[in-house]
Scaffold this motif. Structure first.
Motif, PDB file in Angstrom:
ATOM      1  N   GLN A   1       0.936  -1.171   0.083  1.00 12.29           N
ATOM      2  CA  GLN A   1      -0.359  -0.393  -0.237  1.00 12.29           C
ATOM      3  C   GLN A   1       0.722   1.208  -0.139  1.00 12.29           C
ATOM      4  N   PRO A   2       1.825   1.574  -1.388  1.00 15.40           N
ATOM      5  CA  PRO A   2       2.644   2.924  -0.928  1.00 15.40           C
ATOM      6  C   PRO A   2       2.061   3.504  -0.994  1.00 15.40           C
ATOM      7  N   ALA A   3       2.057   4.751  -0.295  1.00 11.66           N
ATOM      8  CA  ALA A   3       1.765   5.608  -0.658  1.00 11.66           C
ATOM      9  C   ALA A   3       2.459   6.913  -1.125  1.00 11.66           C
ATOM     10  N   VAL A   4       3.947   6.348  -1.963  1.00 11.59           N
ATOM     11  CA  VAL A   4       4.861   6.748  -3.112  1.00 11.59           C
ATOM     12  C   VAL A   4       5.102   6.249  -3.638  1.00 11.59           C
ATOM     13  N   MET A   5       5.569   6.445  -4.778  1.00 14.40           N
ATOM     14  CA  MET A   5       6.355   5.106  -5.844  1.00 14.40           C
ATOM     15  C   MET A   5       7.144   6.565  -6.842  1.00 14.40           C
ATOM     16  N   LEU A   6       7.781   5.030  -7.557  1.00 10.87           N
ATOM     17  CA  LEU A   6       8.572   6.030  -8.156  1.00 10.87           C
ATOM     18  C   LEU A   6       8.940   4.302  -9.076  1.00 10.87           C
ATOM     19  N   ASP A   7       8.472   5.305 -11.026  1.00  8.26           N
ATOM     20  CA  ASP A   7       8.849   4.344 -11.874  1.00  8.26           C
ATOM     21  C   ASP A   7       9.780   4.579 -12.744  1.00  8.26           C
ATOM     22  N   LEU A   8      11.027   3.773 -12.777  1.00  4.12           N
ATOM     23  CA  LEU A   8      12.811   4.537 -13.115  1.00  4.12           C
ATOM     24  C   LEU A   8      12.536   4.066 -14.986  1.00  4.12           C
ATOM     25  N   HIS A   9      12.312   5.022 -16.052  1.00  4.97           N
ATOM     26  CA  HIS A   9      12.784   4.180 -17.303  1.00  4.97           C
ATOM     27  C   HIS A   9      13.449   5.020 -18.115  1.00  4.97           C
ATOM     28  N   GLY A  10      14.074   4.876 -19.326  1.00  4.42           N
ATOM     29  CA  GLY A  10      14.228   5.719 -19.952  1.00  4.42           C
ATOM     30  C   GLY A  10      14.336   6.407 -21.651  1.00  4.42           C
ATOM     31  N   TYR A  11      14.284   6.871 -22.945  1.00  6.93           N
ATOM     32  CA  TYR A  11      15.096   8.123 -22.405  1.00  6.93           C
ATOM     33  C   TYR A  11      14.434   8.856 -22.219  1.00  6.93           C
ATOM     34  N   VAL A  12      14.401  10.594 -22.026  1.00  7.84           N
ATOM     35  CA  VAL A  12      13.899  11.437 -22.720  1.00  7.84           C
ATOM     36  C   VAL A  12      14.938  12.319 -22.229  1.00  7.84           C
ATOM     37  N   ASN A  13      15.426  13.379 -23.308  1.00  8.48           N
ATOM     38  CA  ASN A  13      16.440  14.561 -22.929  1.00  8.48           C
ATOM     39  C   ASN A  13      15.899  16.041 -23.181  1.00  8.48           C
TER      40      ASN A  13
END
Length: 867
Positions: free
Chosen positions: A279-291
């Protein structure tokens, strides 16, 4: 790959614009980087390669949908049980057996951690102290372990149980949780950090491993405070298959970041379980690639079922912190080729939306995550760059990407540490609104202070029905099997479902005993409605969408689902269920009739045919199974949860074991295997090398097979096969092969290639379309005109505007819109050919349409009377 046009729509700092412009002028060829606008990742099946995914990957993907006694399903269930075990404290150590060294792992060239190095690394991290725990969350489609790492201050078993009780109170009794001093004081905010969901976007994994190592031993007050008041969950690599192979997709050929509505893949089911259990309150999904580095929140349209005011407030605030951290690393366009970070909500007008819940952060929002982000790190190292750039340049870029990902991770943890209480309070409020049926709060500068540039284009809300009813009884349901599957899928998504103990009245009608009710007064009402509602036609809202715009399990999964707008459930005879009631049935006497309206029914028939059962086809498209095969029918009914009714109909043509040569997308290949067809993937390369056409009975083509790509021998062999066998085609690729082979006299017309969504259709009364749903799915729709003699219209797009939900505009020249498709043939057939202009097996979305293809394959396998 198309690039979405973006223009600054919100206030953008002048310095950022200056830096971006200056950087674009000073880049050298050696530091060429990704296009600084978000790419639209669409499935271009007509131009894409045919799927060649191994059968083993399909078996792992399908295991949970079949008997729980299968090894794969049992292993998945065991992993879920371990993750949900609240009786153990932290740390939870286990020693991981090493994987064989693989010098072909594509990570190595980039100077990153190959998959085989991860288990030893995690063993070493656990040994550093008492903060790091490692669990196996499941297995990938390719059989690789999925590692969940928890970093937190040590907890006794008693403390862990207390955390579990507080988490359950937050979801199940949010009004009480909002007043609990214990939660305010002691609850550890859960944070989910997801890495490498696209296998060839590697660096999040390496940044997370570096961060875990620092957290394991750091003794500064900020780290101690963070770990005392939060639990950090790292999914080390969400896609180990793709990490090893250097592919975006997993071993099953699926883009995992498009799979959260249907969860067809084991990796996605593992992530879903993490989000439900933790039950996360915060989440991050790490991707690539946009500069420069792209950091969500997104451009419109925004998911209408979210509590978007709470989501935007927190997601934007964390984005600002990540932006400052990334820009603070000191990389520049002139020196490094790195542009300043961008926040789409602020810096772009459209093209990077959060509309569909197929993406990880958007799906997480429905489980109470109030700050969720896709982060696209800047320096491209995959695809053509991986093959063409020097190793030194690739490693330079990868090192920058690891640095950028690390900055985003650290900034997020700082955000959690400083805002823990308000994040938890906002999560509680999400659940409270759902449980009480409270109205959504439209975003505005007043309701979301501190977020600049909010306008009417950002306001998306919906009207929730009082409940959804999945009626019981064969008169009410097209398919009891489909209804049971839908209920189990809702439960797997943590949507609460009840079942009627006897007849009851709701709204203006009476429902039978056994009907299922999804009460929308529940904490996760947003997810329930997102899955079951029709959705919305958003064609007039934006010019283009990033991915699909329409989906509806209520319309596309083959079950009858009825929204009830008003009425009271107080006193209704409803009992919560943990699983759908089994519907498998075999009549005790006489020959048996098996409807073929559902993929499980098709799978059951194929299983019987492979055992040599002499089934026959009835005039209505169903299958007749002789009484002598009752024992085998009973086994099939148990395995596939399908019903065999008594019949006196003897059937017409014999049905035979059907072997399919298939040039199709990964989603279609999985669907064919789900229906137990014996499938041999083919492609121009396979056919040009010499293919034994005697090993198959029918050809299905939708992707990657152009008649012009075949050599003379392969073309002659294919034409000879089609002289006496049938073709099932889908989309432009299937239609073009039909034309090249001179089979069915029709003209395929391509609609707008950007269009997709749920459409209304009108079905013929033929055996092929008997029992088919009145709705279909399109993705780059096709229809057929100039129908020649002997062509039968099996299905047409509805008249008027056929689009129910999604995004379908005319093309720039004014053609190709829904008005042009209205009333036109969407599925046509002839003696040796069936052509689909819809997408009846797209990814895993339109389950209720799979059987249309199954029936077409049975029919075409017997084309021209060659048996």
């Amino acid at each position: 790959m198309r690039i979405t046009r973006t223009v600054p729509a919100r206030p953008v700092p002048i310095t950022a614009l200056v830096l971006a412009t200056a950087g674009s002028l000073l880049l050298t060829p050696q530091t060429a980087v990704a296009e600084p606008r978000p790419p639209v990742h669409r499935e271009t099946a007509p131009e894409g390669p045919a799927a060649q995914t191994p059968l083993s990957a399909a078996r792992r993907a399908l295991a949970a949908a079949k008997s729980e006694s299968t090894t794969e399903a049992a292993a998945e269930s065991a992993s879920a049980a371990v993750l949900g075990d609240d009786s153990r404290g932290y740390p939870r150590r286990q020693i991981l057996a090493p994987d064989p060294e693989n010098p072909a792992d594509r990570s190595i060239k980039l100077g990153l951690a190959p998959y085989h190095s991860i288990a030893p690394k995690l063993n070493a991290l656990q040994a550093l102290g008492d903060r790091v725990s490692v669990e196996v969350a499941g297995r990938s489609a390719g059989g690789h372990r999925l590692y969940l790492v928890t970093v937190t201050a040590p907890e006794s078993a008693r403390q862990a149980r207390a955390q579990a009780r507080m988490r359950e109170l937050i979801e199940n009794a949010p009004a009480l949780a909002a007043k609990s001093p214990g939660i305010k004081r002691d609850y550890k905010a859960p944070v989910f950090l997801n890495n490498n969901i696209h296998g060839n976007e590697w660096e999040g994994t390496d940044a997370s491993l570096k961060l875990i190592e620092r957290l394991a031993t750091a003794d500064d007050s900020a780290t101690r405070d963070l770990l005392a008041h939060s639990r950090l969950y790292f999914n080390i690599t969400a896609n180990p298959d793709g990490r090893i192979a250097g592919t975006r997709a997993n071993a099953g050929g699926f883009d995992l970041n498009r799979d959260f509505v249907t969860a067809s893949q084991p990796e996605v089911r593992a992530m879903r379980r993490i989000m439900i259990d933790k039950q996360p309150a915060v989440m991050l999904d790490l991707h690539g690639y946009v500069n420069g580095t792209l950091i969500e929140p997104t451009t419109p349209p925004h998911g209408e079922n979210y509590e978007y005011d709470l989501f935007l407030k927190n997601t934007y605030a964390n984005a600002l912190g990540m932006e400052a951290a990334v820009n603070g690393l000191g990389y520049t366009a002139e020196k490094d080729g790195v542009q300043p970070a961008q926040i789409p909500f602020r810096d772009q007008e459209e093209g990077w939306d959060d509309w569909p819940p197929i993406f990880t952060p958007q799906y997480a929002a429905y489980h109470g995550t109030v700050a969720a982000h896709t982060v696209e790190i800047p320096m491209r190292v995959n695809n053509a760059d991986y093959a063409s750039l020097p190793v030194t340049e690739l490693r330079r870029r990868s090192a920058i990407n690891v640095d950028v990902a690390g900055a985003a991770l650290r900034a997020t943890l700082d955000f959690v540490r400083t805002r823990r209480a308000s994040l938890v309070a906002d999560q509680i409020e999400v659940f409270r609104r759902g449980a009480t049926g409270a109205a959504q709060v439209p975003v505005s500068e007043e309701t979301v202070p501190g977020v600049p540039g909010i306008g009417p284009e950002d306001v998306y809300t919906t009207t929730f029905p009082r409940a959804y009813v999945i009626p019981a009884g064969r008169a009410a349901q097209r398919s009891a099997t489909a209804a049971a599957r839908l209920v189990d899928h809702l439960l797997a998504n943590d949507v609460r479902v009840t079942r009627a103990l006897h007849d009851f009245r709701l709204g203006s009608r009476t429902y039978a005993k056994g009907s299922y009710v999804v009460d929308l007064r529940q904490s996760k009402r947003g997810l329930a409605n997102a899955l079951l509602a029709d959705g919305r036609d958003i064609s007039d809202k934006v010019s283009v969408m990033y991915d699909i715009s329409g989906w509806s399990l209520g319309r596309l999964w083959g079950a009858t689902v009825e929204p009830v707008t008003r009425g009271s459930l107080v006193g209704a005879p409803l009992r919560p269920v943990s699983a759908a009631a089994r519907v498998g049935y075999v009549a005790p006497r006489g020959d048996l009739r098996l409807r073929l309206d559902d993929p499980r029914e098709v799978a059951a028939l194929n299983s019987l045919l492979q055992q040599g059962v002499p089934a026959r086809r009835a005039a209505d498209g169903s299958a007749i199974v002789p009484a002598s095969a009752r024992a085998r029918a009973e086994a099939a009914a148990r395995t596939y949860d399908v019903a065999f009714d008594a019949t006196k109909v003897k059937g017409t043509a014999a049905l035979h074991r059907t072997r399919v040569a298939a040039a199709v997308t990964p989603g279609e290949l999985l669907a064919l295997r789900e229906m137990n067809f014996e499938v041999t993937p083919v492609s121009p390369g396979v056919l040009n090398a010499g293919f034994d056409w005697s090993s198959v009975d029918v050809l299905f083509v939708s992707a990657g097979l152009d008649h012009g790509d075949l050599n003379d021998g392969a073309r002659s062999a294919l034409d000879a096969f089609l002289d006496g066998h049938g073709l099932v085609g889908r989309g432009t690729t299937g239609a073009e092969l039909n034309t090249a082979a001179g089979l069915l006299a029709v003209k395929p017309v391509e609609g707008n290639g950007d269009a997709n969504g749920v459409v209304r259709v009108a079905n013929s009364g033929s055996a092929l379309m008997n029992g088919a749903p009145s709705h279909g799915f399109v993705y780059a729709p096709v229809w057929f005109t100039d129908l020649g003699p002997g062509v039968r219209v099996e299905q047409s797009y509805a008249t008027g505007n056929p689009l129910v939900s999604g995004h379908w505009r005319p093309s720039q020249d004014g053609t190709g819109g829904p008005a042009d498709a209205a009333g036109r043939a969407s599925v046509v057939s002839g003696p040796q050919t069936v052509l689909f202009g819809t997408e009846p097996m797209f990814r895993d979305h339109p389950k209720g349409e799979f059987a249309q293809v199954g029936k077409a394959l049975f029919s075409m396998a017997d084309a021209a009377g060659t048996r």
